[in-house]
Scaffold this motif. Structure first.
Motif, PDB file in Angstrom:
ATOM      1  N   ARG A  58       0.842  -1.186   0.000  1.00  0.00           N
ATOM      2  CA  ARG A  58       0.000   0.000   0.000  1.00  0.00           C
ATOM      3  C   ARG A  58       0.876   1.235   0.000  1.00  0.00           C
ATOM      4  O   ARG A  58       2.058   1.162   0.332  1.00  0.00           O
ATOM      5  CB  ARG A  58      -0.881  -0.018   1.247  1.00  0.00           C
ATOM      6  N   ASP A 212      12.192   2.159  13.040  1.00  0.00           N
ATOM      7  CA  ASP A 212      12.094   1.358  14.252  1.00  0.00           C
ATOM      8  C   ASP A 212      12.452   2.206  15.480  1.00  0.00           C
ATOM      9  O   ASP A 212      11.851   2.081  16.538  1.00  0.00           O
ATOM     10  CB  ASP A 212      13.015   0.142  14.138  1.00  0.00           C
ATOM     11  N   ARG A 215       9.510   4.107  16.436  1.00  0.00           N
ATOM     12  CA  ARG A 215       8.552   3.262  17.150  1.00  0.00           C
ATOM     13  C   ARG A 215       8.972   3.072  18.593  1.00  0.00           C
ATOM     14  O   ARG A 215       8.148   3.054  19.507  1.00  0.00           O
ATOM     15  CB  ARG A 215       8.466   1.890  16.474  1.00  0.00           C
ATOM     16  N   ALA A 216      10.278   2.907  18.801  1.00  0.00           N
ATOM     17  CA  ALA A 216      10.770   2.701  20.162  1.00  0.00           C
ATOM     18  C   ALA A 216      10.468   3.919  21.034  1.00  0.00           C
ATOM     19  O   ALA A 216      10.360   3.807  22.249  1.00  0.00           O
ATOM     20  CB  ALA A 216      12.270   2.423  20.133  1.00  0.00           C
ATOM     21  N   ARG A 220       4.218   6.406  15.889  1.00  0.00           N
ATOM     22  CA  ARG A 220       3.664   5.387  15.010  1.00  0.00           C
ATOM     23  C   ARG A 220       3.691   5.829  13.538  1.00  0.00           C
ATOM     24  O   ARG A 220       2.648   5.958  12.902  1.00  0.00           O
ATOM     25  CB  ARG A 220       2.228   5.035  15.426  1.00  0.00           C
ATOM     26  N   GLN A 305      20.104  -7.584   6.644  1.00  0.00           N
ATOM     27  CA  GLN A 305      19.198  -8.683   7.003  1.00  0.00           C
ATOM     28  C   GLN A 305      19.086  -9.732   5.911  1.00  0.00           C
ATOM     29  O   GLN A 305      18.549 -10.807   6.129  1.00  0.00           O
ATOM     30  CB  GLN A 305      17.809  -8.134   7.341  1.00  0.00           C
ATOM     31  N   ARG A 307      17.190 -10.143   3.445  1.00  0.00           N
ATOM     32  CA  ARG A 307      15.831 -10.515   3.059  1.00  0.00           C
ATOM     33  C   ARG A 307      15.377  -9.440   2.086  1.00  0.00           C
ATOM     34  O   ARG A 307      15.741  -8.275   2.241  1.00  0.00           O
ATOM     35  CB  ARG A 307      14.972 -10.523   4.334  1.00  0.00           C
ATOM     36  N   ASP A 311       9.836  -7.550   1.019  1.00  0.00           N
ATOM     37  CA  ASP A 311       9.335  -8.406   2.107  1.00  0.00           C
ATOM     38  C   ASP A 311       9.468  -7.711   3.457  1.00  0.00           C
ATOM     39  O   ASP A 311       8.559  -7.777   4.301  1.00  0.00           O
ATOM     40  CB  ASP A 311      10.116  -9.729   2.156  1.00  0.00           C
ATOM     41  N   LEU A 312      10.605  -7.049   3.655  1.00  0.00           N
ATOM     42  CA  LEU A 312      10.815  -6.351   4.931  1.00  0.00           C
ATOM     43  C   LEU A 312       9.763  -5.269   5.135  1.00  0.00           C
ATOM     44  O   LEU A 312       9.246  -5.080   6.231  1.00  0.00           O
ATOM     45  CB  LEU A 312      12.211  -5.716   4.967  1.00  0.00           C
ATOM     46  N   LEU A 314       6.697  -5.178   3.991  1.00  0.00           N
ATOM     47  CA  LEU A 314       5.438  -5.816   4.386  1.00  0.00           C
ATOM     48  C   LEU A 314       5.526  -6.336   5.819  1.00  0.00           C
ATOM     49  O   LEU A 314       4.592  -6.185   6.603  1.00  0.00           O
ATOM     50  CB  LEU A 314       5.135  -6.983   3.449  1.00  0.00           C
ATOM     51  N   ASP A 315       6.657  -6.980   6.142  1.00  0.00           N
ATOM     52  CA  ASP A 315       6.844  -7.500   7.503  1.00  0.00           C
ATOM     53  C   ASP A 315       6.574  -6.405   8.528  1.00  0.00           C
ATOM     54  O   ASP A 315       5.955  -6.631   9.555  1.00  0.00           O
ATOM     55  CB  ASP A 315       8.286  -7.979   7.701  1.00  0.00           C
ATOM     56  N   HIS A 316       7.078  -5.203   8.227  1.00  0.00           N
ATOM     57  CA  HIS A 316       6.960  -4.095   9.178  1.00  0.00           C
ATOM     58  C   HIS A 316       5.651  -3.335   9.031  1.00  0.00           C
ATOM     59  O   HIS A 316       5.436  -2.349   9.725  1.00  0.00           O
ATOM     60  CB  HIS A 316       8.131  -3.126   8.991  1.00  0.00           C
ATOM     61  N   MET A 317       4.811  -3.751   8.079  1.00  0.00           N
ATOM     62  CA  MET A 317       3.488  -3.131   7.872  1.00  0.00           C
ATOM     63  C   MET A 317       3.570  -1.691   7.381  1.00  0.00           C
ATOM     64  O   MET A 317       2.668  -0.898   7.624  1.00  0.00           O
ATOM     65  CB  MET A 317       2.657  -3.162   9.169  1.00  0.00           C
ATOM     66  N   ASP A 319       3.573   1.412   4.658  1.00  0.00           N
ATOM     67  CA  ASP A 319       3.175   1.820   3.314  1.00  0.00           C
ATOM     68  C   ASP A 319       4.420   2.314   2.580  1.00  0.00           C
ATOM     69  O   ASP A 319       5.350   2.820   3.211  1.00  0.00           O
ATOM     70  CB  ASP A 319       2.171   2.975   3.376  1.00  0.00           C
TER      71      ASP A 319
ATOM     72  N   ARG B 355       7.141 -13.232  10.162  1.00  0.00           N
ATOM     73  CA  ARG B 355       7.866 -12.092   9.602  1.00  0.00           C
ATOM     74  C   ARG B 355       9.322 -12.081  10.063  1.00  0.00           C
ATOM     75  O   ARG B 355       9.735 -12.913  10.866  1.00  0.00           O
ATOM     76  CB  ARG B 355       7.175 -10.796  10.031  1.00  0.00           C
ATOM     77  N   PRO B 397       2.572 -10.785   6.923  1.00  0.00           N
ATOM     78  CA  PRO B 397       2.103  -9.406   6.703  1.00  0.00           C
ATOM     79  C   PRO B 397       0.675  -9.305   6.170  1.00  0.00           C
ATOM     80  O   PRO B 397      -0.145  -8.569   6.721  1.00  0.00           O
ATOM     81  CB  PRO B 397       3.113  -8.852   5.698  1.00  0.00           C
ATOM     82  N   ILE B 425      -1.297  -6.764   9.026  1.00  0.00           N
ATOM     83  CA  ILE B 425      -1.725  -5.433   8.568  1.00  0.00           C
ATOM     84  C   ILE B 425      -3.227  -5.246   8.784  1.00  0.00           C
ATOM     85  O   ILE B 425      -3.682  -4.190   9.257  1.00  0.00           O
ATOM     86  CB  ILE B 425      -1.314  -5.217   7.088  1.00  0.00           C
ATOM     87  N   ARG B 436       5.302  -4.253  21.886  1.00  0.00           N
ATOM     88  CA  ARG B 436       6.737  -4.236  21.666  1.00  0.00           C
ATOM     89  C   ARG B 436       7.344  -4.586  23.013  1.00  0.00           C
ATOM     90  O   ARG B 436       7.093  -3.920  23.986  1.00  0.00           O
ATOM     91  CB  ARG B 436       7.107  -2.808  21.224  1.00  0.00           C
TER      92      ARG B 436
END
Lengths: 471, 437
Positions: A58, A212, A215-216, A220, A305, A307, A311-312, A314-317, A319, B355, B397, B425, B436
């Protein structure tokens, strides 16, 4: 005479077939005339959307407005799913008045207070370029992204050119402290001016790490914006490109006759029989350009990583936001010029057109491709027995030694005659108005929109074009 | 053979005849110069040692760094030699395309600087070549350096003029071969050997091999790139011919599978280019002739290069429990839990998040465990990693990978496995909690 034949899509071809219409436009407005094809833009957006769909991604595809000032193109793009990336107060005003709602506009680049005020006031997301800009954002509700630069690689040290833009990764904490409560952080951004995928992968992974960190701190942000630079494939034939660039190197070494004005080397030079320097022309034939290049980037493994970047993401959601400029304007415009003089000088064919190198700024951007000569091939006046095809130097209309449309000797199908139309295709992305000037009191080049309605081509002034039907 | 120093083992490599049944040439004896048997693994050991040796005196005391513009074997040899003499080594490159070589150099203690790619928005004033950029970086760093300058250093050529070339003549009973075929990288070995052979017999024909434009064979320059090499002199070669990556791999396979020679792609290209050229003269010959080519280095560093171009060479039979073995219908029929029901379902189930670890650590469904999809796939190949009585919820995901694994687990006989529809998602979009730790 080595050709560099431009890639001409069917829509551009069908415009070139309208010789009479093009003749009338140049007769009416004078040479040169910028022509945009707004109906071509949607297909380019669709190609990017297709990559998103296949990868379940997205996010927003923002058109980088600076690539062309046209209203017709912008209004047409506002009817697609694309957003727009504006980099001045005037571009922001233009986007708002061309039908883009604020949530599909992203303000980037260096900003003054007026630009920041209108963006914040209308709720446009601002990609902040410096710590000072964060402090300058008015109010407390602005949506912002932070543009980062200076990413650090591990193991193999990836060296990137220094950038004047962005906040250094190491200053992210300072930036977040400044933002605290003053604005909403919706994402992080970077843009690297490079064609190297590996270099972009370092920045991509670095930006994910920075997200990240946000986020920590309890923030968001949900968007990673990776900027533009997806490129366009300008040439029809990769073999021509390879032959030409090999031959150019040989010409610089003196192993074959010059192929450029005054032996210009486009960055290459000969030192003691060895080739030095580097070829500074745009890679005009590319294996993967535009949406395909984005696809390739997302397939690239993250250097740390290992990968795939897609993919990363999407893994992390997250956009994904992108800002293609020229890639969304592929096959969306051309420049019409009139041949005003044809002469021979020291064995070379010189063709002067009524336009200058700033009107058709392919040379400034290092894009080498042949123009299209309109009109019949038979019955030519200058029958000097040199065979069908001709090499010619294209002179501009400024009283300036360096004003050649291109220093490359171009290939023409025949010797042109005074009055012929010479057309430069695929110029909508950056080659029409980005550097155009009013030097020697030349007027700014008029721009017309050409569009198909009821089965035939029609035209209007660019500012009078409005897309058909309600969205 | 007893040495005090590994560098004494450089050179004196064997010349080995290729079985005529393999190459099929009737009138030509074809020999491989086994440069891959040098102690650091390649022909570059000679050049590296020859170039750096005179500069070592006092370098450690001055704190100099050994630097070279290299993406492969020269860097490897220099890294090892620098290490032996207590010097740091830095390789500056814009062409290092083989990941194993990067990893190996890092293992050897080298620093690698990768130069930036061409800019997308053209800057016509930016015409620096990699060498100029390297010098600038070195100047910026302030420290002293030992630059071996392999593309311009005559000692690169001399290593082969005094070593490789005379060794070939000696092993051919004092005769130069009629044909010498070499791939052109720095042009050091081809130029040096050619000079030595011609001193012995001016009629020796030299065939240079370059890679086709837009092609990539590690260690070989393209027809354009050779002109950037200071040591390259077109007059050395009777002909310069292109060889493709495809041919190089064909040659490599012949050498490793039929000749017992662990040649890398450059050696493979030299073999294939040699046979291709020699075939054109073989039929018209009336007396015996000899030809020599160089096997530059070993195959082990190029596995990913080969895998990328010939995946079939590494083809494995389909494993019994893999998502690849599922039909689209089986994946479509995977049991799923809609996001509305998922929070309740997750309470009693083992929730497995497929993931990447960093993404999981950043935010995940409370109580879930993380097994990245690739690792999960490996585990399933060996059977069920949990009890059939244990309900399982798989999370990815967007719910695609998890659906595949749910279908696979169901096929393996697990009765209570589900995939989270729409993935994490959709969970986030429904404002369900993510934590977390």
């Amino acid at each position: 005479m080595l050709p560099l034949t431009p890639r001409i899509a069917p829509i551009t071809r069908s415009v070139l077939d309208e010789g009479e219409l093009l003749e009338q436009l140049v007769e009416g407005f004078g040479s040169p005339v910028n022509v945009v094809l707004p109906q071509s833009a949607g297909a380019n957006v669709a190609r990017f959307l297709d990559v998103y769909r296949r990868r379940r991604l997205r996010g927003r595809i923002h058109f980088a407005h600076k690539a062309n000032r046209s209203s017709a193109l912008l209004r047409q793009l506002s009817t697609t799913d694309a957003g727009v990336d504006v980099s001045s107060l005037e571009e922001l005003q233009h986007a708002l008045s061309s039908g883009f709602p604020p949530d599909r506009i992203l303000a980037t680049g260096p900003k003054d207070r007026a630009f920041l005020w209108l963006a914040a006031q209308t709720g446009v997301t601002v990609a902040v370029d410096s710590l000072a800009e964060i402090s300058d954002i008015p109010g407390r509700n602005a949506k912002i992204m932070i543009r980062l630069s200076g990413f650090v690689s591990h193991g193999v040290q990836m060296v990137s050119r220094r950038s004047r833009f962005g906040i250094r990764v190491g200053d992210l904490d300072t930036a977040l402290d400044l933002i605290d409560g003053r604005a909403e952080l919706v994402g992080l951004a970077y843009h690297l001016d490079t064609v190297a995928v590996a270099e972009k992968a370092v920045a991509f992974e670095g930006a994910l790490a920075a997200l990240d960190k946000c986020r920590a701190r309890g923030l968001r942000p949900w968007t990673l914006d990776i900027g533009g630079g997806y490129g366009v494939n300008y040439l029809a034939d990769g073999a021509q490109w390879e032959r030409y660039t090999s031959a150019l190197a040989q010409a610089v070494l003196g192993n074959r006759p010059p192929m450029t004005w005054n032996g210009h080397g486009y960055g290459l030079r000969a030192e003691n029989g060895t080739l030095r320097g580097s070829l500074t022309v745009y890679p005009a034939h590319r294996g993967a350009a535009g949406a395909d290049y984005l696809d390739q980037l997302l397939d690239t493994p993250a250097p740390g990583q290992r990968r795939p970047l897609g993919d990363l993401l999407l893994d992390h959601m997250y956009d994904l936001d992108v800002e293609p400029g020229r890639a969304l304007l592929d096959q969306c415009g051309l420049v019409l010029t009139r041949v005003v003089e044809v002469r021979r000088q020291d064995g070379d064919l010189l063709v002067r057109v009524d336009a200058n190198a700033r009107d058709v700024s392919t040379e400034e951007h290092g894009v080498l491709m042949d123009p299209v000569l309109l009109g019949k091939d038979e019955g030519e006046g200058d029958n000097d027995g040199e065979g069908e095809e001709r090499g010619a130097y294209l002179l501009g209309n400024l009283c300036l030694e360096s004003d050649l449309i291109t220093r490359r000797q171009v290939r023409l199908p025949r010797t042109p005659r005074t009055g012929d139309l010479l057309v430069f295709v695929n110029t909508a992305g950056y080659f029409m108005d980005f550097v155009a000037t009013t030097a020697v009191r030349r007027p700014v080049t008029p721009m017309v929109a050409l569009y198909r309605r009821d089965g035939r081509w029609r035209w209007c002034l660019d500012e009078n074009y409005w897309p058909e039907g309600a969205p | 053979m007893r040495f005090d120093d590994i560098t004494e083992a450089i050179g004196n490599t064997p010349l080995v005849r290729i079985d005529p049944a393999v190459h099929g040439l009737r009138n030509i004896d074809l020999y491989a110069k086994m440069e891959l048997l040098n102690p650091f693994g390649s022909v570059k050991d000679r050049a590296a040692w020859s170039m750096v040796r005179p500069m070592l005196a006092g370098a450690a005391e001055r704190g100099d760094t050994v630097v070279e513009l290299s993406s492969g074997n020269t860097a490897k040899a220099l890294a090892l030699i620098a290490g032996m003499h207590g010097l740091p080594f830095r390789s500056v490159t814009n062409r290092m395309k083989v990941p194993e070589i990067k990893d190996l150099l890092l293992l050897l203690g080298a620093e690698i600087d990768e130069l930036p790619g061409q800019s997308e928005c053209l800057d016509p004033t930016d015409t620096d070549d990699p060498l100029t950029r390297m010098y600038r970086r070195l100047t910026e760093s302030g420290g002293g350096f030992v630059h071996t300058d392999q593309y311009f250093n005559e000692l690169n050529v001399e290593a082969h003029l005094n070593g490789t070339g005379p060794e070939i003549v000696k092993d051919l009973d004092g005769n130069a071969p009629d044909y010498f075929i070499a791939c052109v990288g720095t042009a050091g070995s081809s130029t040096g050997v050619a000079r030595a052979l011609r001193q012995h017999d001016p009629d020796t024909r030299v065939i240079g091999l370059v890679s086709a434009k837009n092609d990539f064979i590690p260690g070989i320059r393209t027809i354009d790139e050779v002109h950037e090499v200071g040591l390259f002199d077109p007059g050395v070669y009777d002909t310069v011919e292109p060889v493709s990556a495809d041919e190089a791999i064909d040659g490599l396979l012949t050498l490793v599978r039929r000749c017992g020679m662990l040649a890398g792609p450059t050696g493979g290209g030299a073999y294939q280019g040699a046979v291709r050229f020699l075939r054109t003269v073989d039929a018209s010959l009336t007396e015996r002739r000899s030809a020599v080519f160089i096997i530059c280095d070993r195959v082990e560093s190029y596995l990913s290069y080969l895998r990328e171009r010939r995946p079939a060479l590494f083809g494995q039979p389909a494993r019994p429990h893999s998502v690849g073995s599922l039909s689209p219908a089986e994946v479509a029929a995977a049991p799923v839990v809609a996001v509305e029901a998922a929070e309740a379902y997750a309470r009693d189930a083992l929730v497995i998040d497929l993931r990447s670890p960093y993404a999981y650590q950043a935010l995940h469904i409370d109580g879930s465990i993380n097994i990245v999809d690739e690792a999960f796939g490996e585990m399933l190949a060996a059977g069920l990693p949990f009890s059939r009585r244990q309900p399982v919820l798989l999370v990815c995901p967007v719910g695609e990978k998890s659906a595949s694994y749910a279908a696979l687990l169901q096929k393996m006989g697990h009765p209570a496995v589900h995939s989270l529809a729409g993935g994490v998602i959709a969970w986030r979009d429904a404002d369900l909690p993510l934590v977390r730790d």
